[in-house]
Scaffold this active site. Structure first.
Site, PDB file in Angstrom:
ATOM      1  N   GLU A   1      38.703  51.547  33.490  1.00  0.00           N
ATOM      2  CA  GLU A   1      37.750  51.071  34.290  1.00  0.00           C
ATOM      3  C   GLU A   1      38.360  49.963  35.227  1.00  0.00           C
ATOM      4  O   GLU A   1      37.808  48.793  35.278  1.00  0.00           O
ATOM      5  CB  GLU A   1      36.628  50.414  33.268  1.00  0.00           C
TER       6      GLU A   1
ATOM      7  N   GLU B   1      33.899  60.885  28.502  1.00  0.00           N
ATOM      8  CA  GLU B   1      33.324  60.201  27.663  1.00  0.00           C
ATOM      9  C   GLU B   1      31.583  60.533  27.942  1.00  0.00           C
ATOM     10  O   GLU B   1      30.543  59.941  28.143  1.00  0.00           O
ATOM     11  CB  GLU B   1      33.244  58.734  27.902  1.00  0.00           C
TER      12      GLU B   1
END
Length: 578
Positions: A350, A452
């Protein structure tokens, strides 16, 4: 040619789906094919509009400003440069001041959008927005530049049919917005499904003609053949955590379905080094051993995480020099430990949305981490793992173009062997935007996974999950899918596949349904050879077990490890001697 049939109730369902696919393929022959192409480069001239503009009028701006008008308080001008005609919005006072075209959108259609844009100075984010009767729909964005043309690839659906207005938006009102080669193409849900079938036939399946011969090389005519795929070839898996190590029911449920995994928290820094200098990899080691024993590859998640709230408790108070040393120790520790044992690393998690390390160590911190990772484990793909790139067209921070720019920055700084990791935490999926965002990143030519995947809870959770998985599996640029559904007795992160007794929830039923359909789950194809001892079939890539029963014989002969591999030829001829 011999005749095929499917055995078992689920196989009959799969066979029915194959028949439906055949019917749809006939429909698809007349349906408009989807254009997966996109450009990640800023070019001297724009490409021609996709689908000849679709429902957009005067898509190439070759007819002056016909069908186009000013939006807001912008002034609009038609220009020509080096023979290329385009429209310019200038004298802008608000972000939405630009050019527009009025159209009509249908709630039963899926729209793919593209346009080429340029700005008069610098590098500026430009968004394509549709003003509808229900509000504003963001279709896509690009970081546009001066002196070259950048492609917005996007898409949208609407909740209600009605008139709408396309316009372009940029917060920097001092910049002119130039627009050319605009396209908006609607597809029906049937056409959208046909795109899936067409792509799957090219990406995941092969037409195979199998000749069965006896030991004297004579054709086995009228022999009964059963073929079962041993394992799904396409990497499809789920996250796990340490709960699986002591739960046999969980183990059996998981290993009978999935072909790849990732650890939920067990490799993260705050788990493996909660106190400085006191490392504990026991949980990660045990999970890796479990996966290896079952032949399930593992993604490494994650070396570093930019989230300030997910650092080891001792890290935030470190000075810049101390943090730099700690980061180096962390990279060396985990990556040397698992070097060569994983099928991918999330190196800096991220790092487009968040910047814990970059804010303290400088903007080159991510690139430095990838350079170090490349040296330690050069044969393993190093992923950027980010959210909202395909989930939410409104989140421009991690838009496909922003993601691509991050990739390019790391590549230019010496970090190689990169891969694209798209988390896929969906609320309500916008399938046209999802597909177009993958198209845009696919132009980079790098390995790309959904890493994910889950869907928020609600009555449509299972339906939305199926839509997302079908879209990802069929896309020609997606190389694998991992669900974020690690089981815990107190509940999963956002989405579970089973209850606490490992009985399928509706989401788990979706997984099993798709596994059957995609060639996994023990689906059996049966048939009878023709006079030449041959059978033809379209099979998913993978390894198969073949059982041959000769006419009048009382025994069966089993041929193991018959493989169907992707090649450039349309059909493969195999000879099996039994």
């Amino acid at each position: 040619m011999g005749f095929w049939r499917c055995d078992s109730a689920m196989s009959r369902l799969a066979y029915a789906l194959m028949i439906l696919a055949t019917i749809l393929s006939g429909f698809g022959a007349n349906a408009l094919k989807y254009d997966y192409t996109a450009s990640a480069e800023c070019l001297p001239f724009p490409h021609k509009p996709q689908y000849n503009g679709g429902i957009i009028k005067n898509a190439e701006l070759n007819r002056g400003l016909r069908a186009w008008s000013a939006f807001g308080n912008a002034k609009v001008e038609h220009r020509v440069s080096n023979g290329n005609k385009f429209v310019v919005a200038h004298s802008r006072n608000d972000s939405h001041d630009s050019i527009s075209q009025k159209i009509y959108l249908n709630k039963d259609k899926l729209y793919t959008f593209s346009a080429w844009v340029q700005v008069s100075k610098g590098k500026i984010l430009v968004q394509a927005v549709f003003k509808t009767i229900r509000g504003f729909k963001h279709a896509g964005a690009v970081i546009a530049e001066s002196n070259c043309w950048s492609m917005i690839k996007g898409g949208l659906t609407v909740d209600e049919s009605g008139p709408a207005e396309l316009y372009f938006e940029s917060k920097d009102t001092s910049a002119e917005i130039w627009v050319d080669s605009v396209s908006l193409q609607p597809f029906t849900t049937e056409e959208w499904g046909t795109h899936h079938q067409q792509s799957i036939e090219q990406k995941h399946r092969r037409k195979v003609r199998i000749h069965f011969m006896d030991k004297q090389d004579k054709p086995l005519a009228n022999a009964t053949i059963s073929i079962v795929q041993n394992k799904l070839s396409f990497p499809f898996g789920s996250a796990i955590n340490k709960n699986i190590l002591t739960n046999t029911a969980y183990q059996n449920w998981f290993t009978s379905r999935f072909t790849v995994t990732v650890f939920e928290n067990e490799m993260k820094w705050d788990t493996t080094e909660p106190s400085q200098g006191q490392e504990d990899y026991s949980a990660a080691d045990a999970l890796l051993k479990f996966a290896q024993q079952h032949g399930i590859p593992v993604r490494g998640h994650t070396v570093l995480w930019e989230h300030p709230g997910h650092q080891p408790s001792w890290v935030p108070s470190l000075s810049a020099s101390q943090l730099s040393k700690a980061v180096t120790n962390r990279i060396n520790s985990i990556m040397y430990r698992y070097k060569g044992q994983l099928n991918g690393w999330d190196v800096v998690n991220e790092n487009i949305h968040l910047s814990f390390f970059e804010s303290r160590l400088g903007p080159q911190a991510s690139a430095d981490a990838y350079k170090a990772a490349k040296i330690i484990d050069p044969s393993t793909t190093l992923f950027l793992n980010e959210y909202n790139t395909i989930e939410d067209s409104r989140d421009t921070v991690a838009s496909p173009t922003a993601y691509a720019n991050k990739i390019k920055d790391i590549q230019s700084s010496g970090g190689g062997n990169l891969g694209i990791g798209l988390q896929g935490h969906f609320n309500v999926p916008d399938l046209p935007y999802m597909r177009s965002a993958i198209d845009a990143l696919g132009a980079l030519g790098l390995p790309m996974w959904l890493t994910e995947v889950d869907v928020q809870s609600g009555e449509n959770q299972a339906m939305y999950l199926e839509q997302v998985l079908r879209e990802a599996h069929a896309h020609p640029k997606i190389n694998g899918i991992v669900l974020w559904t690690a089981w815990k007795p107190e509940g999963c992160y956002r989405m579970c596949l089973t209850d606490n007794n490992f009985r399928n929830l509706p989401t788990g039923d979706v997984v099993d349904k798709l596994l059957k359909e995609w060639g996994g789950g023990g689906q059996v194809l049966s048939g009878t050879t023709g006079p030449d001892g041959a059978l033809e079939a379209s099979l998913f890539h993978g390894d198969y077990q073949v059982t041959v029963t000769q006419p009048g014989a009382n025994s069966s002969y089993v041929v193991q490890r018959f493989a169907v591999a992707p090649t450039e030829t349309s059909q493969e001829r195999l000879i099996l001697r039994v």
